[in-house]
Design an enzyme around this catalytic site. Structure first.
Site, PDB file in Angstrom:
ATOM      1  N   LYS A  57       0.809  -1.219   0.000  1.00 54.32           N
ATOM      2  CA  LYS A  57       0.000   0.000   0.000  1.00 54.32           C
ATOM      3  C   LYS A  57       0.851   1.282   0.000  1.00 54.32           C
ATOM      4  O   LYS A  57       0.672   2.157  -0.856  1.00 54.32           O
ATOM      5  CB  LYS A  57      -0.894  -0.045   1.234  1.00 54.32           C
ATOM      6  CG  LYS A  57      -1.705   1.175   1.474  1.00 54.32           C
ATOM      7  CD  LYS A  57      -2.330   1.112   2.852  1.00 54.32           C
ATOM      8  CE  LYS A  57      -1.276   1.262   3.919  1.00 54.32           C
ATOM      9  NZ  LYS A  57      -1.675   2.066   5.059  1.00 54.32           N
ATOM     10  N   THR A  58       1.760   1.358   0.964  1.00 53.09           N
ATOM     11  CA  THR A  58       2.573   2.569   1.071  1.00 53.09           C
ATOM     12  C   THR A  58       3.485   2.715  -0.144  1.00 53.09           C
ATOM     13  O   THR A  58       3.728   3.816  -0.625  1.00 53.09           O
ATOM     14  CB  THR A  58       3.415   2.540   2.365  1.00 53.09           C
ATOM     15  OG1 THR A  58       2.556   2.192   3.444  1.00 53.09           O
ATOM     16  CG2 THR A  58       4.024   3.889   2.641  1.00 53.09           C
ATOM     17  N   ASP A 105      -4.372   8.261   2.415  1.00 53.89           N
ATOM     18  CA  ASP A 105      -3.938   6.981   2.975  1.00 53.89           C
ATOM     19  C   ASP A 105      -5.011   6.492   3.955  1.00 53.89           C
ATOM     20  O   ASP A 105      -5.723   7.296   4.546  1.00 53.89           O
ATOM     21  CB  ASP A 105      -2.614   7.218   3.707  1.00 53.89           C
ATOM     22  CG  ASP A 105      -1.960   5.926   4.154  1.00 53.89           C
ATOM     23  OD1 ASP A 105      -2.298   4.861   3.597  1.00 53.89           O
ATOM     24  OD2 ASP A 105      -1.123   5.985   5.066  1.00 53.89           O
ATOM     25  N   GLU A 106      -5.129   5.200   4.150  1.00 55.93           N
ATOM     26  CA  GLU A 106      -6.077   4.633   5.127  1.00 55.93           C
ATOM     27  C   GLU A 106      -7.473   5.248   4.973  1.00 55.93           C
ATOM     28  O   GLU A 106      -8.086   5.690   5.944  1.00 55.93           O
ATOM     29  CB  GLU A 106      -5.582   4.867   6.568  1.00 55.93           C
ATOM     30  CG  GLU A 106      -4.190   4.372   6.844  1.00 55.93           C
ATOM     31  CD  GLU A 106      -4.132   2.900   7.213  1.00 55.93           C
ATOM     32  OE1 GLU A 106      -5.087   2.163   6.886  1.00 55.93           O
ATOM     33  OE2 GLU A 106      -3.118   2.492   7.805  1.00 55.93           O
ATOM     34  N   GLN A 155     -10.005  -3.667   7.027  1.00 60.25           N
ATOM     35  CA  GLN A 155      -9.178  -3.248   8.161  1.00 60.25           C
ATOM     36  C   GLN A 155      -9.732  -1.998   8.834  1.00 60.25           C
ATOM     37  O   GLN A 155      -9.006  -1.268   9.514  1.00 60.25           O
ATOM     38  CB  GLN A 155      -7.735  -3.010   7.714  1.00 60.25           C
ATOM     39  CG  GLN A 155      -7.028  -4.284   7.326  1.00 60.25           C
ATOM     40  CD  GLN A 155      -5.551  -4.060   7.106  1.00 60.25           C
ATOM     41  OE1 GLN A 155      -4.796  -3.772   8.014  1.00 60.25           O
ATOM     42  NE2 GLN A 155      -5.130  -4.177   5.852  1.00 60.25           N
ATOM     43  N   ARG A 178      -1.088  -9.785  10.748  1.00 60.05           N
ATOM     44  CA  ARG A 178       0.189  -9.187  11.196  1.00 60.05           C
ATOM     45  C   ARG A 178       1.322 -10.203  11.093  1.00 60.05           C
ATOM     46  O   ARG A 178       2.495  -9.852  11.115  1.00 60.05           O
ATOM     47  CB  ARG A 178       0.115  -8.717  12.660  1.00 60.05           C
ATOM     48  CG  ARG A 178      -0.865  -7.599  12.978  1.00 60.05           C
ATOM     49  CD  ARG A 178      -0.745  -6.445  12.057  1.00 60.05           C
ATOM     50  NE  ARG A 178      -1.733  -6.553  10.982  1.00 60.05           N
ATOM     51  CZ  ARG A 178      -1.675  -5.883   9.848  1.00 60.05           C
ATOM     52  NH1 ARG A 178      -0.680  -5.067   9.618  1.00 60.05           N
ATOM     53  NH2 ARG A 178      -2.595  -6.019   8.918  1.00 60.05           N
TER      54      ARG A 178
END
Length: 755
Positions: free
Chosen positions: A30-31, A214-215, A245, A613
């Site tokens: 994503k980043t 973002d997010e 998420q 995670r």
DNA sequence: TTACTAAGACTTTTT
DNA sequence: GTCTTAGTAA
């Protein structure tokens, strides 16, 4: 830079439409996509660094983005609009404080300050604090602001709500009078500024050609409206997020914004990143299967080409203490295999669970770090110094006034302050200006205090920021106070650290695009909006920095240690080995969440986050009984465990077949609400029907059975409700008539069998 | 004014 | 079990 991407990532990075929604699964890069797109846009000349706005939720994410971007392109990132929603809104409001109706040096209240301000308001306005607890009022005001609502426009349907709206109004007046804004106000003011002032709005709409978020699943209604307004009809909106998420609905986040954006922009341009580069197959299969149980998903399935890997290991222990002991043994084994401690995370649903785990790790001398807890700028000694500094910056800040007027103590008591509050309200001025109206000894002390702050103010004009901070620490008496305190050494260290922070800050050349520290000349180059700005004083800039970036949320770095944190805190992180603990009904999903609309689905997403995670190994543990709020409570395994395919799992203790008969409860004599699964919604005291069908355990010549009556020298008479283990390791859960529930080791406790 | 005690809460949390 | 807050005694 594009060549290193997979096809979907490349599609996202080079998307040319006006709108794109990137559904980025956990561990899908994503980043990388976000930063590569920025670099690509700039490098291909589609936009200048100043025509780009990128917004995140946390300072950490913003810093990470900036670091990666400057790593890819040799650009000067100063003056670029990359930051948090709050940071960027602050920047906007600083640049246009007059248009926004704010004083130039307005200060920012963090949640604690806001609560204190509300408590003070409730007192001075004589509001019934039983009907209107400060916390409820705070929640009401923040929720209203997050929906973009002002007191005048709010719907009212009963007297209680009318009163809340009135309090909201009074609170706004108080903030305005004192020149302070809370976090939600930063966003709402910025939004109102843009929507009401065409000149300002059009300027920024012209400037920002590309907006990246973002997010996106964490945005609230106001943030979404703010984005839409800024994007106008011309800019490109590129949003990255993962609806699976979304775990912050409880604080106003609205996943619906993802679907809404698609509808509003009617472009239908959704790009899915489903290839996961983090975890092995079993972990992903478990996560996929679990999240399938949620409805209203945008839909997504993670996959990997790394192979199945290890199965998930699940274990059920009798007590939370045994759970922690097992955890320690397993961690030791992992370390013996050559793993490093910082690659291991222990996750839990609620902070209260960390105590038992910490205790076990501590006893085993395994180094660990707990994330969460007080951050640097939230420590009381730091907030005290900041309160003095805020008063120096603005004498009208009554919240800060009340905080330090008698700290360290200088003979100004509750009575005196009551007089002062009354007098000030009558005159219609802030507390600092009302001290003259208080007679007697109290008045003299008050006047001395105000003089002290004024003296600090004159010193402020001649010395640098760190020198001022040092000066305030000394003349306020805080230094002396903590020197005398027995446990004051650490606080003194923190005060020194604050001076360091001020030094570091004043060396920075700019703050939020504005000159900071020693207001350097020429001002920050190349940011066209400098034309709107007047330099903020270094002190005001430092204070706003302190509110907006409360500092690290993590324990001291350095030593290689096991990572302990809540699942919420783990979002965005990854570890080779992950332990998810306390996976029990009532705890995870948490019982309080079941009542809330969509609460269960949010809990499931939380479990999804927890599972994803893990890179290599995933352990899940639960305890049949656990000490919580000073009481032992019994619970059954979480329904989430039944939603994970058996094929991914290796049970370390036998999986108990069915739970239909089981109940879990706090106290006898009540009937328990059932959820749609036919399971108890809350935990409680009456021991649940014993699950182990064990015929009994033989210890020291005595045969113990479930249901048997026993007598203990200290606890008195009780009944065995569960047995575990064999021989001298055997444990019994016993409900004592007078001493409550206990878990005792049969090899140690001297129990007498009674009728 | 301060220091002690009792009562009540208590999911998750960034800015 | 532990923390915060309100109330009371010194």
């Amino acid at each position: 830079m594009i060549s290193q991407l997979n096809p979907e990532q490349r599609t996202a990075v080079t998307s040319s439409g006006q709108y794109a929604l990137v559904l980025a699964g956990a561990g899908s890069g994503k980043t990388k996509v976000l930063t590569t797109r920025m670099a690509w846009l700039i490098q291909t000349g589609q936009v200048s660094p100043y025509g780009l706005l990128a917004v995140t939720f946390t300072n950490k994410a913003a810093k990470e983005m900036l670091a990666r971007l400057t790593g890819m392109l040799p650009i000067d990132a100063r003056g670029m609009w990359i930051g948090t929603f709050h940071g960027l809104c602050n920047r906007l409001l600083r640049a246009h404080y007059r248009d926004a109706g704010l004083p130039q040096g307005f200060q920012i209240l963090d949640s604690t300050d806001q609560l204190a301000a509300i408590k003070r308001l409730i007192k001075t306005a004589n509001i019934n604090d039983e009907k209107f607890p400060a916390k409820d009022v705070q929640r009401f005001i923040n929720a209203a602001k997050e929906k973009g609502e002002r007191p005048e426009t709010m719907e009212v349907w009963d007297a209680h709500r009318q009163r809340l709206v009135d309090i909201y109004q009074l609170y706004q007046e108080q903030c305005q009078r004192e020149g302070v804004v809370d976090f939600a106000e930063l966003l709402l003011r910025a939004y109102e500024l843009l929507s009401r002032n065409a000149l300002v709005r059009e300027h920024y709409q012209r400037r920002f050609k590309h907006i990246l978020v973002d997010e996106f699943q964490d945005t609230n209604d106001l943030q979404y409206k703010w984005l839409c307004l800024l994007a106008g009809s011309g800019a490109s909106l590129f949003a990255v997020g993962d609806d699976d998420q979304s775990i912050y609905a409880f604080r106003g986040a609205n996943v619906g914004n993802m679907a809404a954006s698609e509808r509003d922009y009617a472009k239908g341009n959704i790009i899915r990143l489903e290839q996961n580069y983090r975890s092995y197959g079993n972990i992903l299969n478990a996560a996929n299967a679990l999240i399938e149980h949620n409805s209203e998903r945008l839909g997504k399935n993670l996959w990997t080409d790394r192979g199945e890997g290890e199965p998930l290991r699940i274990i059920e222990q009798a007590t939370d203490q045994l759970e922690s002991q097992w955890l320690v043994e397993e961690i030791k084994a992992l370390i013996n295999e050559g793993g490093s401690r910082s690659d291991i995370a222990v996750l839990y649903r609620s902070n209260a669970q960390s105590r038992t785990i910490e205790h076990a790790l501590f006893s085993a001398r395994i180094p660990y770090k707990v994330y969460g807890g007080l951050r640097f700028f939230e420590r009381q000694e730091i907030k005290h110094v900041l309160a003095y500094l805020r008063l120096v910056s603005n004498l009208g800040d009554d919240t800060s006034f009340m905080r330090v007027v008698n700290f360290p103590t200088r003979g100004i008591g509750a009575r005196t302050l009551e007089n002062l509050t009354d007098a000030s309200r009558e005159i219609g001025c802030s507390l600092a200006y009302g001290v003259g109206a208080v007679p007697g000894k109290g008045g003299t002390n008050l006047a001395q205090f105000v003089q002290l702050v004024k003296d600090m103010g004159s010193v402020a004009e001649t010395v640098s920021l760190p020198e001022l901070v040092q000066h305030v620490i000394e003349v306020s008496g805080l230094k002396q106070h903590y020197e005398q305190e027995r446990e004051g050494a650490e606080r003194l260290e923190n005060l020194n650290e604050l001076v360091n922070a001020a030094t570091v800050f004043s060396l920075e050349e700019n703050y939020e695009g504005m000159p900071a520290g020693k207001a350097v000349e020429p001002p920050v180059q190349a940011d066209p909006d400098i034309m709107f700005q007047e330099a903020m004083s270094p002190l005001a800039a430092f204070l706003s920095h302190a509110s907006l970036e409360a500092g690290d949320n993590q324990a001291k770095s350095g030593e290689d240690a096991i990572q302990l944190m809540t699942i919420h805190a783990a979002k965005g992180l990854e570890f080779k080995a992950v332990f998810i603990t306390g996976v029990e009904e009532g705890l995870f999903p948490h019982e309080n969440s079941l009542a809330a609309d969509g609460g269960l689905e949010e809990e499931r997403r939380l479990m999804y986050v927890a599972i994803t995670r893990a890179k290599e190994r995933l352990y899940i543990s639960l305890a049949q009984s656990r000490m919580l709020h000073g009481q032992t409570r019994y619970s059954i395994r979480s329904r989430f465990l039944d939603e994970i395919p058996e094929a991914c799992i290796k049970w370390l203790t036998p999986k108990v077949a069915a739970y239909s008969q089981a109940s879990s409860s706090w106290s006898s004599g009540k009937s328990y609400p059932r959820d749609p699964y036919g399971r108890p919604e809350t935990g409680s005291i009456a021991p649940r029907a014993p699950r182990t069908t064990s015929s009994g355990v033989q210890v020291g010549g005595q045969q113990f059975r479930i249901g048997q009556g026993v007598r203990h020298g200290k606890f008195g008479d009780g009944t065995i409700i569960n047995l575990s283990g064999q021989g001298n390791d055997a444990q019994a859960q016993i409900i004592f008539q007078n001493a409550g529930a206990k878990t005792l080791a049969l090899g140690i406790a001297r129990l007498e069998i009674i009728a």
